[in-house]
Design an enzyme around this catalytic site. Structure first.
Site, PDB file in Angstrom:
ATOM      1  N   GLN A  45      45.757  45.520  30.049  1.00  0.00           N
ATOM      2  CA  GLN A  45      45.031  45.530  31.463  1.00  0.00           C
ATOM      3  C   GLN A  45      45.484  46.780  32.300  1.00  0.00           C
ATOM      4  OE1 GLN A  45      45.301  40.854  32.356  1.00  0.00           O
ATOM      5  NE2 GLN A  45      44.453  41.898  34.119  1.00  0.00           N
ATOM      6  N   ARG A  66      44.201  35.487  38.012  1.00  0.00           N
ATOM      7  CA  ARG A  66      42.914  35.495  39.020  1.00  0.00           C
ATOM      8  C   ARG A  66      43.315  35.612  40.395  1.00  0.00           C
ATOM      9  NH1 ARG A  66      37.241  34.647  36.847  1.00  0.00           N
ATOM     10  NH2 ARG A  66      36.200  35.896  38.251  1.00  0.00           N
ATOM     11  N   CYS A  67      44.482  36.156  40.954  1.00  0.00           N
ATOM     12  CA  CYS A  67      44.839  36.419  42.128  1.00  0.00           C
ATOM     13  C   CYS A  67      45.498  37.730  42.165  1.00  0.00           C
ATOM     14  CB  CYS A  67      45.411  35.168  42.552  1.00  0.00           C
ATOM     15  SG  CYS A  67      47.257  34.837  41.894  1.00  0.00           S
ATOM     16  N   GLU A  89      39.142  37.845  42.709  1.00  0.00           N
ATOM     17  CA  GLU A  89      40.032  36.895  42.666  1.00  0.00           C
ATOM     18  C   GLU A  89      39.883  35.847  44.059  1.00  0.00           C
ATOM     19  OE1 GLU A  89      43.049  39.751  42.281  1.00  0.00           O
ATOM     20  OE2 GLU A  89      43.132  39.458  40.145  1.00  0.00           O
TER      21      GLU A  89
END
Lengths: 805, 284
Positions: free
Chosen positions: A236, A383-384, A759
């Site tokens: 990522q 996902r945050c 997110e």
């Protein structure tokens, strides 16, 4: 062409710029199976790696016997810590300032830990050889509970024995990692001690896992002739990987090329550095051949970065009327065997200090204690943004508990405590400066849309019917109002291992008026190739269809910190707009020259520059691009290129209002989601269709976490949820129909006012689903029960409240 | 997820299959749809040096419905079953149960034979076959033989089938009356937390006969004769339902797993059975 007015709309539509639901350009290849993922990379003479992993959660490694494995035809090497030690690669630094064993160095600290790396000519041979490596273990006492770890005499990290100072300050115990304090402890305690009402609650946000569809992997290829290492991987943050690989290996950074090809989902799981990456590099250097390592699903769940695992205790005080006066939060954070959390370096608990949420809370205090246990390392932002799900879950549960304490409606309690529109920019008690917001408008819109009062009336009737024995289903109304903090971040306080968290965009306009733009980020499904082209289209007047977006190859893309924490649009999106504006500024000079007027006498109009007051006199961006390369213009260099490195002045603060209506079968514990309404405010909206897709995805992962998804361990440290049979990954079958909605409060400091959205739905969704379950039982005396709310735990709640009697 | 090496055979007739089984003993396994065995091999939980694929053997994928008798070939997929009008009419419980197995992709491949043969306590069809008093038809070196589904299952993954025998079909009399297959599961593709197969007949408002079997609540499917008997002669009122549940609870023996503790499973088993009986009785 003199009549400009009629086709302005058409010209604008042709651009497919910001605000248009342009179809994703990536999908043609993905839907046809033409994506190119790490495991699709096949190089001549490529070897395959596989790990021998520890079956024990805590054990001494007495010996490793490679003989039988090496005797298997096709096996090229079996690497252990002893082989890596001379290169000083048997341990590696983590993003959190700790270090982690690449291969077991004398002991193992979690089940699934990497013990030896087998390299073979064939993936199947490698797997066979793994079974032939004989490892002798001596079992040690296992600790899976952080509270027990802080009391235990058992030393998990013998390598740190005697070290009382860690990367984030003093260590209080040999299994303690750090204490991170924020806010005003004395002031908060004083307010709590003298408050009219105080609500206290202890909650556990269970350990879970991002579980991207594509697991982690890498292909390393060391070219011994030119000394260049190429590394393809599920990264990522490819540029950070290059820098870390250079620092670790001593290979000069210009001789390392890192490529993130298509990535099948990341959700934070692919931010960190894993032993597999290091081993594939070492194996390629040793053998002189390319080496591929791709983990399987069980390895991914068992050994790569988990998320959450926060034990949180809260106290919230208020006046009798419900005005919140103070907040106290303590977290015991289970980090597993190594502290491999992926947070900006100065934030060992991420942005947990956003835990005052969307509320105007005058004083607050947060302390987080990080602890070692015999569980897998990680602690990523699934996902945050960094630990924001934990923070928002905490405050949104505390609000519900306070509402119970006050015997007040939880929607009203939120409303009277929201930060008001006129208070922005608002400095929260724990230090963050919220850039913008209009919470009341969003909340009112949400409650009105779902007919909140009608729902409460129906719920009250249902409770009565239940008590009369007419139904066995209870109804829950889940509320959540969240404020995210994304776009890490300002270099002044956000860095990863010293690398400032700016991001970048480089644009080249081609002579015929099409373009390529490269960014420091990397899409893992977010649709960057679609949306960044839209930003540029609006900024430079070239159709999005004529702009290629390229990311992920460190040899060609400008340096950037990658994609996670909803940072791509807030940071790289800003860099894109700023680079576009540089292009436009030069284009303006060229246009003025071509039109024989002063620079100030032309203005930008969708896809061209026009002479002010004489719109029939213009030069399109296509014409300008051609002239930039092919016409001698006095005082102006040929070419039309720009690069921007953007250091954001502040984070962005997306927010949203969610409501979930749920029916719960008290006898079986089965929840049924009747309705889910999600209003998101992510500032300026670039592509509404992609936003909607992001919201659906984030909510689905929120549903998963709230209703069943967990990484559970038994007392021996065995992973109990190591396959997708037991690890809950929802499908279309389990997912309700989502209703999405929005308000638009642009970020005042972002060039295009965008805030990030990927997110938000996860951050706001988890407490919303959880609150719905818990709200169903409020009338029967439930105050709090921990997630995940799977069938048996819901049943247990009902049972504990006497509802089966 | 990487299986060990194995030899693959695709024989054309049953004699060859039996010969291979005799030659290799427990080193050989037959494969129908492969949706239980292949995952086990990939996890290296099952080591199968000799894998015998049944797909080229003729006559194993037939569905016959004739004169009140139903025969399902071992290679009939769950999807074939769902898609078959004759089955929908003659034994609708089979369709209702098949629709609750896994997901469409798995049902295109997964077979009746594989589901019934292995003795996996999580499989749904064994309980259904016990409820329907089906006969399991095996072929071995000594020729064919038949075992009642109610006698076939011995323990988890242990059945009456010998290593050199192959399950070729399942046969049953078309049931009459009302039916239901009720299943609670955590998600699509999951095994049952609790499931109940019920077939029931109505004679002038009273239960004339009832057959009840439970899935995944013991190491074998549980046909509860007493639970069925508790309903006979009643109108499936609250007391009768309670008696059937009590009888069933005496026969099951669930164990704790990630679906929940024993107390939860026993409770849910009772709820599911009541719902199944109520639905079946409404249809009777």
């Amino acid at each position: 062409m003199n009549d400009m007015t009629p086709d302005r709309e058409e010209r604008s539509a042709n651009l497919k710029g910001m605000g248009c639901s342009r179809k994703r350009v990536e999908d043609a290849r993905f839907t046809q199976g033409k994506g190119n993922y790490v495991d699709d990379i096949k190089l001549p003479d490529m070897l395959h790696g596989d790990f021998v992993r520890s079956p024990y959660a805590h054990a001494r490694v007495v010996s490793v016997n490679k003989e039988a494995a090496l005797a298997l035809p096709g096996v090229v090497a079996v690497l252990t810590a002893e082989d890596l030690a001379p290169l000083n690669l048997h341990w590696m630094p983590t993003l959190a300032g700790d270090k982690q064993m690449v291969l077991a160095d004398g002991k193992v600290l979690f089940q699934g830990q990497e013990v030896a790396f087998v390299v073979a000519s064939d993936r199947y041979v490698a797997a066979d050889a793994v079974e032939l490596v004989e490892v002798e273990y001596e079992e040690l006492p296992v600790i899976t509970d952080p509270f027990e770890a802080l009391k235990s005499e058992v030393v998990l990290r013998e390598d740190l024995e005697g070290q009382t100072e860690g990367a984030h300050g003093p260590r209080k115990h040999h299994n303690h990692i750090f204490t991170w304090e924020q806010g005003d402890e004395a002031g908060t305690n004083q307010v709590l001690d003298n408050a009219e009402v105080v609500a206290e609650e202890t909650m556990y946000y269970h350990r879970t896992h991002p579980c991207p569809l594509e697991t982690c992997g890498s292909v390393a290829s060391m070219d011994k002739v030119n000394g260049k290492l190429t590394l393809w991987g599920t990264f990522q943050a490819p540029h950070v990987v290059r820098t870390v690989a250079s620092l670790l290996s001593g290979i000069e950074e210009h001789n390392i090329r890192v490529v993130s090809p298509d990535i099948g989902g990341g959700f934070g799981n692919k931010v960190g550095v894993y032993p597999g990456y290091v081993c594939s590099i070492v194996a390629s250097i040793v053998t002189g051949k390319p080496v591929k390592w791709v983990e399987d699903r069980m390895e991914n769940l068992m050994s790569t970065a988990f998320a959450r695992d926060y034990h949180m205790t809260g106290k919230i005080s208020a006046t009798k009327e419900g005005k919140i006066t103070g907040l106290h939060c303590h977290v015991t954070a289970d980090h597993g065997g190594f502290d491999a959390c992926a947070d900006p370096t100065k934030f060992p608990a991420g942005f947990m200090n956003i835990c005052t949420g969307s509320y105007d809370i005058p004083v607050a205090y947060l302390a987080v204690d990080g602890v070692y246990t015999n569980k897998a390392p990680g602690g990523v932002s699934y996902r945050c943004s960094f630990r924001v799900t934990e923070a928002v879950y905490f405050i949104e549960r505390m609000i519900e508990v306070l509402a119970i304490e006050l015997d007040m409606d939880a929607a009203e309690l939120r409303r009277i405590n929201f930060i008001k529109k006129e208070q922005f920019p608002y400095t929260a008690a724990l230090g963050w400066e919220y850039d913008s917001g209009d919470y009341h408008t969003a909340w009112d819109k949400a409650l009105e849309t779902v007919d909140y009062e009608g729902l409460r009336a129906e719920q009250a009737e249902r409770v009565e019917a239940f008590k009369r024995g007419e139904t066995r289903k209870l109804m829950g109304v889940g509320l959540s109002f969240f404020t995210e903090i994304v776009g890490a971040g300002p270099v002044k306080n956000c860095d990863i291992l010293g690398m400032g968290m700016f991001d970048s965009c480089e644009i080249r306009i081609h002579p015929t008026g099409s373009a390529i733009a490269r960014l420091g980020t990397i899409s893992q499904g977010q649709g960057h190739a679609t949306t960044f082209a839209q930003i540029l289209a609006s900024e430079i007047g070239i159709s999005a269809d004529s702009i290629t977006i390229e990311e992920g190859d460190t040899d060609t893309a400008p340096y950037g910190l990658g994609t996670y924490g909803s940072r791509s649009t807030p940071v790289a999106g800003a860099a894109t707009a700023m680079a576009g504006r540089k292009i436009r500024a030069k284009a303006q000079m060229i246009a003025a020259y071509l039109l024989e007027v002063h620079d100030d006498d032309v203005e930008f109009d969708i896809d061209r520059f026009v002479v002010k007051g004489a719109p029939e006199r213009f030069k399109t961006m296509k014409e300008i691009a051609y002239a930039a390369y092919n016409q001698a213009i006095p005082g102006i260099e040929p070419g039309l290129e720009a690069v921007s490195y953007y250091d954001p002045p502040n984070m962005t603060y997306p927010f949203g209002a969610y409501v979930c209506v749920m029916d719960i079968d008290v006898d079986t514990g089965v929840p049924e989601i009747r309705r889910f309404y999600a209003l998101d405010d992510c500032g300026t909206r670039i592509n509404p269709m992609i936003i909607e897709g992001q919201v659906h995805g984030g909510l689905t992962e929120a549903l998963a976490v709230a209703l069943g998804q967990e990484i559970a361990y038994d007392d021996m440290g065995n992973v109990k949820t190591g396959t997708l049979m037991d690890f809950f990954l929802p499908t279309a079958w389990e997912v309700p129909n989502y209703e999405t909605d929005y308000t638009v409060t642009p970020s005042p400091h972002h060039p295009i006012g965008a805030k990030g959205v990927g997110e938000s739905p996860h951050v706001g969704g988890v407490p919303c689903f959880s609150n719905a379950v818990q709200d169903a039982f409020r009338a029967f005396g439930l105050r709090h029960t921990n997630m995940p709310h799977d069938h048996w735990r819901i049943w247990q709640t009902a049972n504990g409240l006497g509802l089966h009697d | 997820m990487i299986p060990a090496a194995f030899d693959y055979y695709r024989p054309n007739n049953m004699d060859e299959v039996i010969a291979l089984l005799q030659e290799h003993g427990d080193d050989a396994r037959v494969m129908a749809g492969g949706h239980s065995l292949i995952p086990m091999m990939k996890l290296r939980m099952a080591e199968v040096p000799h894998l015998i694929d049944l797909q080229s053997i003729e006559g194993l994928n037939a569905i016959e419905v004739k004169d009140g008798q139903i025969t399902l070939g071992a290679m009939v997929t769950q999807h074939d079953l769902i898609d078959h009008d004759g089955i929908a009419a003659a034994a609708p419980i089979l369709r209702e149960a098949a629709l609750q197995i896994a997901d469409p992709q798995v049902r295109y491949m997964g077979t009746i034979g594989g589901n019934v043969a292995n003795g996996d306590p999580g499989n749904d069809m064994p309980g259904v076959m016990q409820c329907l008093d089906a006969q399991i038809n095996l072929v071995g070196p000594d020729g064919p033989r038949t075992v009642a589904a109610r006698d076939y299952y011995e323990a988890a993954y242990m059945t009456d089938r010998a290593d050199d025998e192959v399950l070729v079909s399942v046969s049953l009399s078309a049931p009459t009356g009302g039916y239901a297959y009720e299943k609670q599961k955590r998600k699509i593709g999951d095994y049952a937390t609790a499931a109940a197969a019920v077939q029931i007949t109505n004679s002038e408002g009273k239960v004339a006969s009832a057959s009840i079997a439970m899935t995944n609540l013991s190491d074998v499917p549980v046909w509860s004769e007493e639970a069925g008997a508790a309903l006979v002669g009643t109108s499936c009122d609250t007391d009768a339902l309670g008696a059937a549940v009590a009888a069933m609870l005496g026969d099951i023996d669930p164990s704790e797993d990630n679906r929940g503790p024993v107390a939860f499973k026993r409770h849910v088993a009772g709820v599911i059975l009541k719902r199944a009986v109520t639905r079946a009785w409404d249809r009777a």
